[in-house]
Design a protein around this motif. Structure first.
Motif, PDB file in Angstrom:
ATOM      1  N   PHE A   6       0.840  -1.193   0.000  1.00  0.00           N
ATOM      2  CA  PHE A   6       0.000   0.000   0.000  1.00  0.00           C
ATOM      3  C   PHE A   6       0.876   1.243   0.000  1.00  0.00           C
ATOM      4  CE2 PHE A   6      -2.887  -2.829   2.549  1.00  0.00           C
ATOM      5  CZ  PHE A   6      -3.919  -2.888   1.642  1.00  0.00           C
ATOM      6  N   ILE A   7       0.392   2.291  -0.659  1.00  0.00           N
ATOM      7  CA  ILE A   7       0.963   3.637  -0.532  1.00  0.00           C
ATOM      8  C   ILE A   7      -0.216   4.536  -0.183  1.00  0.00           C
ATOM      9  CG2 ILE A   7       2.068   5.584  -1.682  1.00  0.00           C
ATOM     10  CD1 ILE A   7       3.486   3.557  -3.495  1.00  0.00           C
ATOM     11  N   GLY A   8      -0.076   5.262   0.920  1.00  0.00           N
ATOM     12  CA  GLY A   8      -1.172   6.126   1.339  1.00  0.00           C
ATOM     13  C   GLY A   8      -0.762   7.034   2.477  1.00  0.00           C
ATOM     14  N   ASN A   9      -1.768   7.650   3.089  1.00  0.00           N
ATOM     15  CA  ASN A   9      -1.553   8.602   4.173  1.00  0.00           C
ATOM     16  C   ASN A   9      -2.259   8.138   5.440  1.00  0.00           C
ATOM     17  OD1 ASN A   9      -1.687  10.255   1.462  1.00  0.00           O
ATOM     18  ND2 ASN A   9      -0.338  11.344   2.857  1.00  0.00           N
ATOM     19  N   VAL A  25       3.479  -2.929  19.864  1.00  0.00           N
ATOM     20  CA  VAL A  25       2.711  -2.981  18.624  1.00  0.00           C
ATOM     21  C   VAL A  25       2.177  -1.578  18.369  1.00  0.00           C
ATOM     22  CG1 VAL A  25       0.558  -3.683  19.776  1.00  0.00           C
ATOM     23  CG2 VAL A  25       0.890  -4.171  17.338  1.00  0.00           C
ATOM     24  N   THR A  26       2.218  -1.165  17.101  1.00  0.00           N
ATOM     25  CA  THR A  26       1.687   0.133  16.717  1.00  0.00           C
ATOM     26  C   THR A  26       0.598  -0.082  15.674  1.00  0.00           C
ATOM     27  OG1 THR A  26       3.777   1.259  17.180  1.00  0.00           O
ATOM     28  CG2 THR A  26       2.237   2.390  15.729  1.00  0.00           C
ATOM     29  N   ASN A  27      -0.546   0.556  15.904  1.00  0.00           N
ATOM     30  CA  ASN A  27      -1.692   0.462  14.998  1.00  0.00           C
ATOM     31  C   ASN A  27      -1.925   1.801  14.325  1.00  0.00           C
ATOM     32  OD1 ASN A  27      -2.554  -2.273  15.753  1.00  0.00           O
ATOM     33  ND2 ASN A  27      -3.010  -1.338  17.718  1.00  0.00           N
ATOM     34  N   VAL A  28      -2.233   1.751  13.022  1.00  0.00           N
ATOM     35  CA  VAL A  28      -2.561   2.968  12.282  1.00  0.00           C
ATOM     36  C   VAL A  28      -3.685   2.663  11.303  1.00  0.00           C
ATOM     37  CG1 VAL A  28      -0.213   3.901  12.423  1.00  0.00           C
ATOM     38  CG2 VAL A  28      -0.879   2.603  10.416  1.00  0.00           C
ATOM     39  N   SER A  29      -4.373   3.707  10.883  1.00  0.00           N
ATOM     40  CA  SER A  29      -5.314   3.587   9.778  1.00  0.00           C
ATOM     41  C   SER A  29      -4.684   4.305   8.587  1.00  0.00           C
ATOM     42  CB  SER A  29      -6.668   4.207  10.136  1.00  0.00           C
ATOM     43  OG  SER A  29      -6.525   5.562  10.484  1.00  0.00           O
ATOM     44  N   LEU A  30      -4.759   3.679   7.417  1.00  0.00           N
ATOM     45  CA  LEU A  30      -4.129   4.208   6.215  1.00  0.00           C
ATOM     46  C   LEU A  30      -5.188   4.421   5.152  1.00  0.00           C
ATOM     47  CD1 LEU A  30      -1.190   4.683   4.957  1.00  0.00           C
ATOM     48  CD2 LEU A  30      -1.608   2.510   3.800  1.00  0.00           C
ATOM     49  N   ALA A  31      -5.188   5.595   4.547  1.00  0.00           N
ATOM     50  CA  ALA A  31      -6.102   5.903   3.449  1.00  0.00           C
ATOM     51  C   ALA A  31      -5.349   5.785   2.126  1.00  0.00           C
ATOM     52  CB  ALA A  31      -6.667   7.315   3.599  1.00  0.00           C
ATOM     53  N   GLU A  44     -14.124  10.668 -10.015  1.00  0.00           N
ATOM     54  CA  GLU A  44     -14.296  11.038  -8.615  1.00  0.00           C
ATOM     55  C   GLU A  44     -13.226  10.327  -7.791  1.00  0.00           C
ATOM     56  OE1 GLU A  44     -17.607   9.793  -5.467  1.00  0.00           O
ATOM     57  OE2 GLU A  44     -18.391  11.087  -7.051  1.00  0.00           O
ATOM     58  N   VAL A  45     -12.614  11.073  -6.886  1.00  0.00           N
ATOM     59  CA  VAL A  45     -11.573  10.489  -6.044  1.00  0.00           C
ATOM     60  C   VAL A  45     -12.155  10.206  -4.663  1.00  0.00           C
ATOM     61  CG1 VAL A  45      -9.292  10.806  -5.022  1.00  0.00           C
ATOM     62  CG2 VAL A  45      -9.783  11.747  -7.290  1.00  0.00           C
ATOM     63  N   GLY A  46     -12.007   8.973  -4.223  1.00  0.00           N
ATOM     64  CA  GLY A  46     -12.451   8.580  -2.890  1.00  0.00           C
ATOM     65  C   GLY A  46     -11.285   7.983  -2.134  1.00  0.00           C
ATOM     66  N   ALA A  47     -11.584   7.389  -1.007  1.00  0.00           N
ATOM     67  CA  ALA A  47     -10.535   6.764  -0.196  1.00  0.00           C
ATOM     68  C   ALA A  47     -10.992   5.397   0.278  1.00  0.00           C
ATOM     69  CB  ALA A  47     -10.189   7.640   1.004  1.00  0.00           C
ATOM     70  N   ASP A  48     -10.049   4.466   0.276  1.00  0.00           N
ATOM     71  CA  ASP A  48     -10.248   3.173   0.917  1.00  0.00           C
ATOM     72  C   ASP A  48      -9.422   3.197   2.191  1.00  0.00           C
ATOM     73  OD1 ASP A  48     -11.905   1.964  -1.032  1.00  0.00           O
ATOM     74  OD2 ASP A  48     -10.161   1.450  -2.250  1.00  0.00           O
ATOM     75  N   TRP A  49      -9.977   2.650   3.272  1.00  0.00           N
ATOM     76  CA  TRP A  49      -9.290   2.670   4.565  1.00  0.00           C
ATOM     77  C   TRP A  49      -8.797   1.271   4.917  1.00  0.00           C
ATOM     78  CZ3 TRP A  49      -7.827   6.924   7.048  1.00  0.00           C
ATOM     79  CH2 TRP A  49      -8.422   8.120   6.655  1.00  0.00           C
TER      80      TRP A  49
END
Length: 130
Positions: A6-9, A25-31, A44-49
């Motif tokens: 994945f590449i995201g923010n 352990v480190t948890n993050v959410s990535l868009a 249209e640009v959306g985001a998947d999480w």
């Protein structure tokens, strides 16, 4: 083969949990961007999480160098955990991505007072490159 890239923010600041054993352990959410072509020809640009987990050295790097909005590339594998919901016989499934390698993609700071990370390619089996 079970491999994802994945590449995201990051959607929020990383959350790290440290254990008595010294591990963490480190948890993050990535868009990640999702492009949808509409019938009228516009896009249209959306985001998947995606929910990501990091252990060991990669966890330390995410905790230290990443924050909400950080752009990263990760490599890992899809995982699913299940557990029984407390007080019921209902089984709950949780899906996430266990990440083994990370590359920080934010631009290098112009001077020491700027925020932002350097680009690093990190594998948990390697020594820290900085």
């Amino acid at each position: 083969m079970n491999k994802v890239i994945f590449i995201g923010n990051l959607g929020k600041d990383p959350e790290t949990k440290k254990f008595d054993s010294g591990s963490q352990v480190t948890n993050v959410s990535l868009a990640t961007k999702n492009f949808i072509k509409k019938d009228d020809g516009t896009t249209e640009v959306g985001a998947d999480w995606h929910f990501l987990k990091f252990w060991g050295k990669t966890s330390e790097i995410v905790e230290k160098y990443c924050k909400k909005g950080s752009k990263i590339a990760v490599e890992g594998q899809h995982k699913t955990e299940s557990y029984e919901k407390e007080g019921t016989n209902e089984k709950v499934f949780h899906s996430y991505f266990l990440c083994h390698a990370i590359e920080l993609l934010d631009s290098k700071p112009k001077n020491e007072n700027d925020s932002g990370g350097e680009q690093h390619n990190v594998n948990p089996d390697d020594d820290l490159p900085f």
